[in-house]
Design a protein around this motif. Structure first.
Motif, mmCIF file in Angstrom:
data_model
loop_
_atom_site.group_PDB
_atom_site.id
_atom_site.type_symbol
_atom_site.label_atom_id
_atom_site.label_comp_id
_atom_site.label_asym_id
_atom_site.label_seq_id
_atom_site.Cartn_x
_atom_site.Cartn_y
_atom_site.Cartn_z
ATOM 1 N N ARG A 8 2.007 4.847 4.979
ATOM 2 C CA ARG A 8 0.653 5.616 4.934
ATOM 3 C C ARG A 8 -0.433 4.899 4.859
ATOM 4 O O ARG A 8 -1.461 5.089 5.869
ATOM 5 N N TYR A 9 -0.573 3.797 4.328
ATOM 6 C CA TYR A 9 -1.858 2.963 3.973
ATOM 7 C C TYR A 9 -2.007 2.064 5.302
ATOM 8 O O TYR A 9 -2.876 1.670 5.599
ATOM 9 N N MET A 14 -5.205 1.248 10.124
ATOM 10 C CA MET A 14 -5.033 1.207 11.752
ATOM 11 C C MET A 14 -6.154 2.176 12.207
ATOM 12 O O MET A 14 -7.141 2.045 13.255
ATOM 13 N N ILE A 15 -6.391 3.382 11.544
ATOM 14 C CA ILE A 15 -7.114 4.593 11.919
ATOM 15 C C ILE A 15 -8.375 4.053 11.646
ATOM 16 O O ILE A 15 -9.500 4.390 12.517
ATOM 17 N N GLU A 16 -8.877 3.250 10.654
ATOM 18 C CA GLU A 16 -10.331 2.988 10.283
ATOM 19 C C GLU A 16 -10.437 1.686 11.313
ATOM 20 O O GLU A 16 -11.881 1.744 11.581
ATOM 21 N N LEU A 37 -8.887 2.750 -2.051
ATOM 22 C CA LEU A 37 -7.383 2.147 -2.112
ATOM 23 C C LEU A 37 -7.534 0.587 -2.656
ATOM 24 O O LEU A 37 -8.471 0.168 -2.656
ATOM 25 N N SER A 38 -6.542 0.062 -2.977
ATOM 26 C CA SER A 38 -6.506 -1.301 -3.481
ATOM 27 C C SER A 38 -6.679 -2.199 -2.354
ATOM 28 O O SER A 38 -5.720 -2.315 -1.564
ATOM 29 N N VAL A 82 6.979 -1.255 12.122
ATOM 30 C CA VAL A 82 6.554 -2.517 11.500
ATOM 31 C C VAL A 82 6.727 -2.396 9.894
ATOM 32 O O VAL A 82 7.108 -3.435 9.255
ATOM 33 N N LEU A 83 6.150 -1.486 9.332
ATOM 34 C CA LEU A 83 5.964 -1.282 7.887
ATOM 35 C C LEU A 83 7.206 -0.797 6.970
ATOM 36 O O LEU A 83 7.288 -1.102 5.990
ATOM 37 N N GLU A 84 7.702 0.165 7.920
ATOM 38 C CA GLU A 84 8.978 0.943 7.185
ATOM 39 C C GLU A 84 10.384 0.494 7.709
ATOM 40 O O GLU A 84 11.320 0.744 7.197
ATOM 41 N N GLY A 85 10.361 -0.026 8.862
ATOM 42 C CA GLY A 85 11.624 -0.557 9.611
ATOM 43 C C GLY A 85 11.949 0.429 10.325
ATOM 44 O O GLY A 85 11.412 1.589 10.694
#
Length: 139
Positions: A8-9, A14-16, A37-38, A82-85
């Motif tokens: 999600r982050y 990528m959207i930003e 966000l952190s 890439v981030l979740e597999g």
């Protein structure tokens, strides 16, 4: 299949970057502040996105990150993989009985279709009131 905060982050980053595409690099600090966000967590997510060739880093006082390609060429599926597999609704799909295996495959393919047909540009152009440029998300 559950998408974690990593996915999600990562999509948020990528959207930003897509919204600022062509305007120069964007810092993670700016993205973190704009989305509450952190920054530290975003730093952990940007490395795999960079290693996968989805973003490029620009060094220097006015550095930050830019997309490595135009937003219409990068899909949500690229980022999530890439981030979740791998995209799979259940583990051990090959061990299921034929009827259930067919169901899991259909679900997997539907999810892949949505993620792979949704570009970062589509997400960046989606307006706040829920109306996009004649783009519908179907599962």
């Amino acid at each position: 299949m559950k998408i974690s905060t990593k996915g999600r982050y990562g999509l948020t980053i990528m959207i930003e970057l897509a919204k600022k595409h062509g305007e120069g690099p964007v810092s993670l600090k700016a993205i973190a502040q704009a989305n509450e966000l952190s920054e530290h967590y975003l730093e952990q997510l940007i490395a795999p996105l960079r290693n996968a060739g989805l973003v490029k880093s620009i060094r220097g006082a006015y550095g930050g990150y830019v997309l490595s390609d135009i937003p219409s060429k990068i899909t949500a599926g690229d980022v999530i993989r890439v981030l979740e597999g791998p995209i799979t609704p259940v583990e051990g799909i090959e061990d299921e009985e034929p009827a259930k295996r067919e169901l899991w495959i259909r679900i997997r393919d539907a999810i892949k279709n949505v993620l792979d047909s949704t570009t970062i540009e589509d997400l960046a152009n989606h307006s706040e009131d829920g109306e996009s440029d004649a783009y519908m998300f179907y599962i």
